[in-house]
Design a protein around this motif. Structure first.
Motif, short mmCIF file in Angstrom:
data_model
loop_
_atom_site.label_atom_id
_atom_site.label_comp_id
_atom_site.label_asym_id
_atom_site.label_seq_id
_atom_site.Cartn_x
_atom_site.Cartn_y
_atom_site.Cartn_z
N PHE A 26 1.44 3.47 -3.24
CA PHE A 26 0.41 4.41 -3.68
C PHE A 26 0.68 5.80 -3.07
O PHE A 26 0.52 6.81 -3.74
CB PHE A 26 -0.98 3.91 -3.28
CG PHE A 26 -1.39 2.68 -4.03
CD1 PHE A 26 -2.11 2.77 -5.21
CD2 PHE A 26 -1.05 1.42 -3.57
CE1 PHE A 26 -2.48 1.64 -5.91
CE2 PHE A 26 -1.41 0.27 -4.26
CZ PHE A 26 -2.13 0.38 -5.43
N ASP A 27 1.09 5.81 -1.80
CA ASP A 27 1.43 7.08 -1.16
C ASP A 27 2.67 7.69 -1.82
O ASP A 27 2.71 8.89 -2.09
CB ASP A 27 1.70 6.87 0.33
CG ASP A 27 0.41 6.73 1.11
OD1 ASP A 27 -0.60 7.32 0.68
OD2 ASP A 27 0.40 6.03 2.14
N ASN A 57 1.81 8.93 -5.04
CA ASN A 57 0.68 9.86 -4.94
C ASN A 57 -0.44 9.51 -5.92
O ASN A 57 -0.89 10.35 -6.71
CB ASN A 57 1.13 11.30 -5.11
CG ASN A 57 0.03 12.30 -4.75
OD1 ASN A 57 -0.89 11.96 -3.99
ND2 ASN A 57 0.09 13.50 -5.29
N ILE A 58 -0.86 8.27 -5.88
CA ILE A 58 -1.97 7.79 -6.70
C ILE A 58 -2.93 7.00 -5.82
O ILE A 58 -2.54 6.44 -4.80
CB ILE A 58 -1.51 6.89 -7.88
CG1 ILE A 58 -0.60 5.74 -7.37
CG2 ILE A 58 -0.83 7.70 -8.96
CD1 ILE A 58 -0.34 4.66 -8.39
N ASN A 59 -4.20 6.96 -6.25
CA ASN A 59 -5.19 6.14 -5.54
C ASN A 59 -5.24 4.73 -6.10
O ASN A 59 -5.51 3.78 -5.38
CB ASN A 59 -6.58 6.75 -5.66
CG ASN A 59 -6.72 8.05 -4.90
OD1 ASN A 59 -5.82 8.47 -4.19
ND2 ASN A 59 -7.86 8.71 -5.05
N ALA A 60 -5.05 4.65 -7.43
CA ALA A 60 -5.34 3.37 -8.08
C ALA A 60 -4.35 3.08 -9.21
O ALA A 60 -3.65 3.97 -9.69
CB ALA A 60 -6.76 3.41 -8.64
N ILE A 61 -4.29 1.83 -9.60
CA ILE A 61 -3.52 1.40 -10.76
C ILE A 61 -4.47 0.74 -11.76
O ILE A 61 -5.55 0.30 -11.36
CB ILE A 61 -2.39 0.43 -10.36
CG1 ILE A 61 -2.92 -0.69 -9.46
CG2 ILE A 61 -1.25 1.16 -9.71
CD1 ILE A 61 -1.90 -1.75 -9.13
N GLY A 65 0.81 -1.22 0.00
CA GLY A 65 0.00 0.00 0.00
C GLY A 65 0.84 1.27 0.00
O GLY A 65 0.37 2.33 -0.39
N MET A 102 -5.92 6.80 -13.09
CA MET A 102 -7.35 6.47 -13.11
C MET A 102 -8.09 7.22 -12.01
O MET A 102 -9.27 6.96 -11.76
CB MET A 102 -7.54 4.96 -12.89
CG MET A 102 -6.81 4.07 -13.87
SD MET A 102 -7.47 4.23 -15.53
CE MET A 102 -8.90 3.15 -15.41
N ASP A 103 -7.40 8.12 -11.31
CA ASP A 103 -7.94 8.68 -10.07
C ASP A 103 -9.17 9.58 -10.25
O ASP A 103 -9.99 9.70 -9.35
CB ASP A 103 -6.85 9.46 -9.32
CG ASP A 103 -5.76 8.54 -8.79
OD1 ASP A 103 -5.91 7.31 -8.97
OD2 ASP A 103 -4.79 9.03 -8.21
#
Lengths: 200, 179
Positions: free
Chosen positions: B130-131, B134-138, B127, B156-157
């Motif tokens: 992602f930080d 600096n993304i929410n999703a892949i 996890g 995709m954010d």
């Protein structure tokens, strides 16, 4: 009494709220929640429909889900436990799938809930309009709405997909704060889980 | 899930069939050397600063991400087309580095897709990537200059502005043509 006041001051000094809008590209904490109206849903094994205006509870937890997503699977037990713990306390949990994969649609939702023993309402948003309006980017992605249906928290349930490593319970803390008429200390976190693909 | 897997497998098969016979042979030969290398975030940063290429593209993926696997042939294709023109390709797995089954599956996937470029497993807490990114999703794709500075990201954010790999390839082609 003095102690209580000092404690409050200390808490205020430590608690630096995370700024809203850091992770969600569409909505921010404090805004009116986008409407949810007439979505087909499953609750206690029966097909029903759900609208935000019909929910009587003071707090609504909207969570975007997808049956196929491994991260949703990792959080399912936690979500069931959360729903159980807050039952009868003025909190309604509303799961929503916007996924267009076959197993994530209503029949799949029904099977999934039966298999997992899911105890929340689980709706299907075929148009993906609700997901877009909420800026839902992940599954699971949580939103806490207050009595006026303003958004009070956006993000992850906690700080680790691995339950044994969880040290911060963002969702529970936010719901407890809103139920107590307070502002959550943390109002937005980065959601963890599968990305949601939206049709072009 | 099974249906989805079949779909991904079919998509991969179509993509591979699309290559010329010569290309397939060359990539078959290289698949034996496909490696998944563990790097900490700091190590990855060092890798991104590459003065020997014009740009470096990073494709963030994981074995549990269906759209990532579905689109991976685009990454392989971009390597084939643009590596000779100065593009370095890095696949960045955000799988749990402590999950042996996931790591084995990542290696198998990369080999079966003939990922003959730099393949990195981010060796940080699950996890944390992602930080760091600096993304929410892949999936998510990043382009870095030879100094290691990010010049463009595709994510995709934002539900109202999600990228496609066609967008990425178009951008890369223009970028390389302009330098």
């Amino acid at each position: 009494m003095r102690k209580a006041v000092l404690s409050l001051v200390a808490v205020a000094a430590i608690a630096v709220p995370v700024l809203a809008g850091n992770f969600n590209k569409v909505v921010s904490v404090g805004e009116k929640a986008p409407d949810i109206s007439g979505l087909p849903a499953v609750y206690k094994g029966e097909t029903t429909s759900v609208s935000l205006k019909d929910i009587k509870e003071n707090v609504v937890v909207v969570v975007f889900l997808a049956n196929h997503c491994p991260a949703v699977g990792m959080y399912e037990d936690r979500l069931i436990e959360f729903t159980k713990d807050y039952e009868g306390k003025g909190v309604r949990v509303l799961g929503i799938s916007v996924s267009q994969q076959e197993g994530d649609k209503l029949p799949g939702i029904k099977d999934y809930m039966k298999d997992k023993g899911s105890n929340y309402i689980y709706a299907y948003d075929e148009s993906q309009a609700v997901g877009k309006a909420y800026g839902a980017s992940n599954t699971p992605h949580f939103f806490v709405l207050d009595k006026e249906r303003n958004i009070r928290y956006i993000g992850a349930m906690d700080n680790s997909p691995k339950e044994e490593k969880v040290t911060k319970h963002y969702l529970r803390d936010a719901v407890d704060a809103v139920l107590a008429g307070k502002t959550p200390e943390v109002v937005e976190t980065r959601p963890y889980g599968c990305g949601i693909s939206y049709a072009k | 899930m099974d249906g989805t897997r079949r779909k991904f497998a079919a998509a991969s098969a179509v993509a591979i069939v699309g290559f010329s016979v010569v290309a397939v042979r060359a990539e078959d030969a290289s698949s034996g050397t496909v490696k998944l290398e563990r790097l900490k975030w700091a190590g990855l940063q060092q890798r991104l600063a590459n003065p020997h290429v014009k740009y470096t593209i990073v494709d963030a993926w994981s074995t549990t991400c269906g759209p990532c696997k579905e689109n991976f042939p685009h990454v392989v294709e971009m390597n084939r087309k643009y590596a000779p023109k100065g593009l370095a390709v890095i696949s960045l797995s955000l799988d749990d580095p402590t999950d042996k089954a996931a790591v084995t599956e990542a290696e198998r996937f990369l080999k079966s897709n003939h990922a003959a470029f730099s393949n990195v497993l981010l060796d940080e807490e699950l996890g944390e990537g992602f930080d760091k990114l600096n993304i929410n999703a892949i999936p998510a794709v990043f382009i870095f200059g030879p100094d290691g500075k990010e010049v463009k990201r595709f994510t995709m954010d934002d539900p109202k502005n999600q990228f496609t790999y066609k967008d990425v390839e178009k951008y890369v082609a223009q970028l390389l043509a302009s330098k």
